[in-house]
Write a protein that holds these residues in place. Structure first.
Motif, PDB file in Angstrom:
ATOM      1  N   PHE A  56       0.830  -1.210   0.000  1.00  0.00           N
ATOM      2  CA  PHE A  56       0.000   0.000   0.000  1.00  0.00           C
ATOM      3  C   PHE A  56       0.866   1.262   0.000  1.00  0.00           C
ATOM      4  O   PHE A  56       0.670   2.163  -0.817  1.00  0.00           O
ATOM      5  CB  PHE A  56      -0.943  -0.006   1.214  1.00  0.00           C
ATOM      6  CG  PHE A  56      -1.763   1.249   1.316  1.00  0.00           C
ATOM      7  CD1 PHE A  56      -2.884   1.425   0.520  1.00  0.00           C
ATOM      8  CD2 PHE A  56      -1.389   2.275   2.182  1.00  0.00           C
ATOM      9  CE1 PHE A  56      -3.629   2.599   0.582  1.00  0.00           C
ATOM     10  CE2 PHE A  56      -2.121   3.446   2.252  1.00  0.00           C
ATOM     11  CZ  PHE A  56      -3.248   3.611   1.453  1.00  0.00           C
ATOM     12  N   ARG A  60       0.859   3.492  -3.406  1.00  0.00           N
ATOM     13  CA  ARG A  60      -0.098   4.600  -3.249  1.00  0.00           C
ATOM     14  C   ARG A  60       0.223   5.845  -4.099  1.00  0.00           C
ATOM     15  O   ARG A  60      -0.625   6.333  -4.841  1.00  0.00           O
ATOM     16  CB  ARG A  60      -0.179   4.950  -1.746  1.00  0.00           C
ATOM     17  CG  ARG A  60      -0.994   6.161  -1.331  1.00  0.00           C
ATOM     18  CD  ARG A  60      -2.478   5.995  -1.455  1.00  0.00           C
ATOM     19  NE  ARG A  60      -2.938   6.297  -2.788  1.00  0.00           N
ATOM     20  CZ  ARG A  60      -4.182   6.176  -3.220  1.00  0.00           C
ATOM     21  NH1 ARG A  60      -5.120   5.742  -2.420  1.00  0.00           N
ATOM     22  NH2 ARG A  60      -4.510   6.457  -4.451  1.00  0.00           N
ATOM     23  N   ASP A  69      -8.025   5.148  -0.906  1.00  0.00           N
ATOM     24  CA  ASP A  69      -7.218   4.336   0.012  1.00  0.00           C
ATOM     25  C   ASP A  69      -7.901   3.023   0.391  1.00  0.00           C
ATOM     26  O   ASP A  69      -7.284   1.958   0.369  1.00  0.00           O
ATOM     27  CB  ASP A  69      -6.930   5.117   1.306  1.00  0.00           C
ATOM     28  CG  ASP A  69      -5.896   6.209   1.096  1.00  0.00           C
ATOM     29  OD1 ASP A  69      -5.421   6.376  -0.057  1.00  0.00           O
ATOM     30  OD2 ASP A  69      -5.571   6.900   2.083  1.00  0.00           O
ATOM     31  N   LYS A  73      -6.584  -0.762  -0.543  1.00  0.00           N
ATOM     32  CA  LYS A  73      -6.276  -1.763   0.493  1.00  0.00           C
ATOM     33  C   LYS A  73      -7.062  -3.053   0.271  1.00  0.00           C
ATOM     34  O   LYS A  73      -6.524  -4.147   0.421  1.00  0.00           O
ATOM     35  CB  LYS A  73      -6.590  -1.204   1.885  1.00  0.00           C
ATOM     36  CG  LYS A  73      -5.528  -0.223   2.351  1.00  0.00           C
ATOM     37  CD  LYS A  73      -5.790   0.278   3.762  1.00  0.00           C
ATOM     38  CE  LYS A  73      -4.708   1.293   4.122  1.00  0.00           C
ATOM     39  NZ  LYS A  73      -5.058   2.179   5.209  1.00  0.00           N
TER      40      LYS A  73
END
Ligand code: PLP
Length: 462
Positions: A56, A60, A69, A73
């Motif tokens: 992540f 990202r 987000d 995930k």
């Protein structure tokens, strides 16, 4: 975050658009407009984190607005849940200062699963949201195809066609591509080499009318999202060996330059990587180029490491783009020379490449000897590709910087070569033990663009 083409003449795209289109419309490859960096503190904070947590944080900044987000995930968690090892990419020690990164615990037993399982999730999410369908066509030297079929089989909004060189993949690789029952996945055996399959694939992408008609999408390592997924394990491995406070080197069994290019991105992001070592088999165009600057195509020689039987390493274009100061015109010139057989890297660009990359070439005999040696003396049964990596790493390791060699496939994927060298026939993991009993489904196709396009049109679900 926006993405630009290495040939400078295609529109800038978002992460999602670059992922869904694969090859840029000017024939180039998409790369991020700039490489985000992680600070030393941000890297240090990942010590002890799970693979998914590192994934992540590393991915990202490249994804921008394409996924929020929580979605990112969730997709990461779904991608790696099917792996047969909780740490996903475990590190084992071979010798003092030399470690093996086992990348073969995914569902098709090669490192390709790291990227493909994730992009299967990304495609499903993005296409579902858009209410769109795509036709994925991929060329494979064996492992990409099986990983793609495993990741996309049964999905409603994708039709998958995989081209593999007839007679040049291992039986396990072939069966993993010809035995899935789902009707949206199709194995096509082409009369030619992997380079032929990859060339026809590029032709399909460059036929813009066909590309739009079937809404062509690509999941070869030219797809930026695949490269990105592979950046993660460079971080997990280096951090467990002491990064950011200690530098680490990596040796990578290399074919299309996708996996090692992910290492280059990790280094560009601030991970302290000392050297990236390219390990090739007798198809050594990259070793010759990094030694002399001459990138000259030769004939593909079949080997016991078939996933590296490649003469044109597509992702090399991405690193050339950087060492030519991101000059799309210069890359267009090199690639047009490549169509006529090859090109020479400029002296300045070669020096920059040599600051980062080292290379070595391994013969068939040396590969076999390393499988024998590692089994007898390191307690490790290596697949032929991984053995090539370990051989080159032993030649380039230095005493002070730890060396990590990437183990790119499970030995059971190449049982004949492994048995010939070690006397041990590696068994398939239980979850795929009935592979040899399943029935096969494959279409034999000529090495011809219009014939291939006809097969794809005929076999698409209406
Ligand atoms: C694909 C593959 C390679 C080569 O990786 P590239 O990203 O193409 O350089 C090496 N080993 C195995 C087992 C593979 O499947």
């Amino acid at each position: 975050m926006q993405y630009v083409s290495t040939r400078g003449q295609a529109p800038e795209l978002s992460f999602e658009e670059a992922m869904l289109s694969g090859l840029a419309r000017d024939g180039g490859l998409y790369v991020p407009k700039s490489i985000p960096r992680l600070s030393k503190d941000e890297i240090a904070a990942l010590e002890g984190a799970s693979y998914e947590e590192v994934a992540f944080v590393v991915m990202r900044p490249f994804i921008g607005d394409s996924f929020d987000d929580a979605t990112l995930k969730r997709l990461i968690a779904a991608a790696y849940g099917s792996f047969g090892h909780n740490v996903r990419a475990p590190l084992v020690q071979l010798a003092p200062g030399h470690f093996l990164l086992e990348l073969f615990h995914g569902p098709t037993l090669a490192f390709k699963d790291f990227a493909m399982q994730l992009i299967g999730q990304f495609f499903q999410e993005a296409l579902g949201r858009r209410g769109e369908r795509v036709t994925i066509v991929g060329a494979t030297s064996g492992d990409t195809g099986s990983a793609a079929m495993e990741a996309f089989r049964g999905l409603d909004n994708v039709e998958v066609f995989i081209l593999y060189p007839h007679g040049r993949v291992s039986e396990v690789q072939r069966r993993q591509m010809t035995t899935p029952k789902e009707e949206n996945v199709h194995a096509l055996a082409i009369d030619g080499t992997f380079d032929d399959a990859q060339a026809r694939l590029k032709d399909m992408f460059n036929d813009l009318e066909f590309r739009d008609e079937v809404r062509l999408a690509g999941v070869n390592s030219i797809n930026w999202a695949r490269v990105l997924a592979q950046v993660v394990y460079y971080f997990t491995a280096a951090i467990s060996l002491g990064a950011p406070n200690r530098a680490v080197s990596f040796t990578v069994p290399t074919g299309n330059f996708g996996d090692i290019f992910a290492g280059y991105i990790a280094k560009s992001m601030g991970l302290p990587i000392h050297k990236l070592v390219v390990a090739t088999n007798q198809n050594d165009i990259l070793h010759r180029c990094l030694s002399t600057g001459a990138y000259q195509k030769g004939d593909v020689l079949p080997s016991i490491s078939p996933s590296m039987d490649i003469q044109v390493s597509s992702n090399f274009e991405r690193v050339l783009f950087d060492v030519y100061d991101r000059d799309g015109g210069a890359i267009r010139q090199l690639m047009s020379e490549l169509n006529d057989g090859g090109f020479s890297v400029s002296q300045g660009a070669l020096e920059r490449l040599q600051e980062i990359f080292v290379s070595g070439r391994v013969s068939e005999e040396e590969t076999q000897a390393m499988i024998t040696h590692a089994n007898a003396n390191m307690g490790e049964l290596l697949c032929p590709h991984s053995a090539i990596g370990v051989h080159v790493a032993e030649a380039h390791g230095s005493g002070t910087v730890p060396m990590v060699t990437l183990a790119t496939a499970h030995p059971a994927k190449f049982p004949d070569a492994v048995e010939a060298a070690s006397g041990i026939r590696p068994p398939l993991p239980n979850r795929m033990a009935d592979l040899y009993e399943r029935s096969e489904r494959v279409t034999r196709v000529p090495n011809d663009l219009s014939a291939l396009q006809a097969v794809i049109r005929e076999n698409m679900r209406k």
